[in-house]
Write an enzyme that holds these catalytic residues in place. Sequence first.
Site, PDB file in Angstrom:
ATOM      1  N   CYS A  44      51.332  30.899  45.906  1.00 59.59           N
ATOM      2  CA  CYS A  44      51.628  31.250  45.442  1.00 59.59           C
ATOM      3  C   CYS A  44      52.059  31.541  43.952  1.00 59.59           C
ATOM      4  O   CYS A  44      51.761  31.289  43.000  1.00 59.59           O
ATOM      5  CB  CYS A  44      52.463  33.140  45.310  1.00 59.59           C
ATOM      6  SG  CYS A  44      51.636  34.531  46.375  1.00 59.59           S
ATOM      7  N   HIS A  88      42.290  42.866  34.972  1.00 58.11           N
ATOM      8  CA  HIS A  88      41.179  41.905  34.730  1.00 58.11           C
ATOM      9  C   HIS A  88      42.191  41.067  33.556  1.00 58.11           C
ATOM     10  O   HIS A  88      41.379  40.234  32.335  1.00 58.11           O
ATOM     11  CB  HIS A  88      39.987  42.001  34.046  1.00 58.11           C
ATOM     12  CG  HIS A  88      39.088  42.769  35.276  1.00 58.11           C
ATOM     13  ND1 HIS A  88      39.482  44.561  35.274  1.00 58.11           N
ATOM     14  CD2 HIS A  88      38.486  41.942  35.771  1.00 58.11           C
ATOM     15  CE1 HIS A  88      38.627  44.415  36.600  1.00 58.11           C
ATOM     16  NE2 HIS A  88      38.169  42.984  36.756  1.00 58.11           N
ATOM     17  N   GLU A 132      51.199  44.755  45.567  1.00 57.04           N
ATOM     18  CA  GLU A 132      51.224  43.319  45.093  1.00 57.04           C
ATOM     19  C   GLU A 132      49.352  43.297  46.262  1.00 57.04           C
ATOM     20  O   GLU A 132      48.602  42.812  46.011  1.00 57.04           O
ATOM     21  CB  GLU A 132      51.832  42.181  45.290  1.00 57.04           C
ATOM     22  CG  GLU A 132      51.283  40.876  44.484  1.00 57.04           C
ATOM     23  CD  GLU A 132      52.227  40.429  44.877  1.00 57.04           C
ATOM     24  OE1 GLU A 132      52.936  40.266  43.282  1.00 57.04           O
ATOM     25  OE2 GLU A 132      52.688  39.424  45.464  1.00 57.04           O
TER      26      GLU A 132
END
Length: 147
Positions: A44, A88, A132
Amino acid sequence: MFFAPKEIKTETGESLVYNLHRTMVSKEFTFDAAHHLFNYEGKCKSLHGHTYHLQIAVSGYLDDRGMTYDFGDLKNIYKNHLEPYLDHRYLNESLPYMNTTAENMVFWIFQTTSKYLSEERELRLEYVRLYETPTAFAEFRREWLDD
């Protein structure tokens, strides 16, 4: 099998409130966003994305319609004050400076939502939960503000 109602009920002028206790309502949202983590030595660390799942829960006493909080009002808070920063977006740029962990994000969402929640009928934001992945979430609860 469906049955047609025998009659359409009309208001009688009596109270539409049956429940006199505090009640919680929750609305869920989904958004897609990209981020990377600072000071982290795993995959990550690199730029990657998620389809986040967000739950926002509000409690209060019922209004004269018998509603705690209109789901549409909660949707308006999300659409106007959260979605422009989340959906987005590259979260490292769109959110205040932070490591964009689910733990930090859920607190920012809690703070932002709280600013726009009406104070009528003792409404209060109870919790925000941010998934998540389908099996991993962070949560912030109102009572933890005092910790």
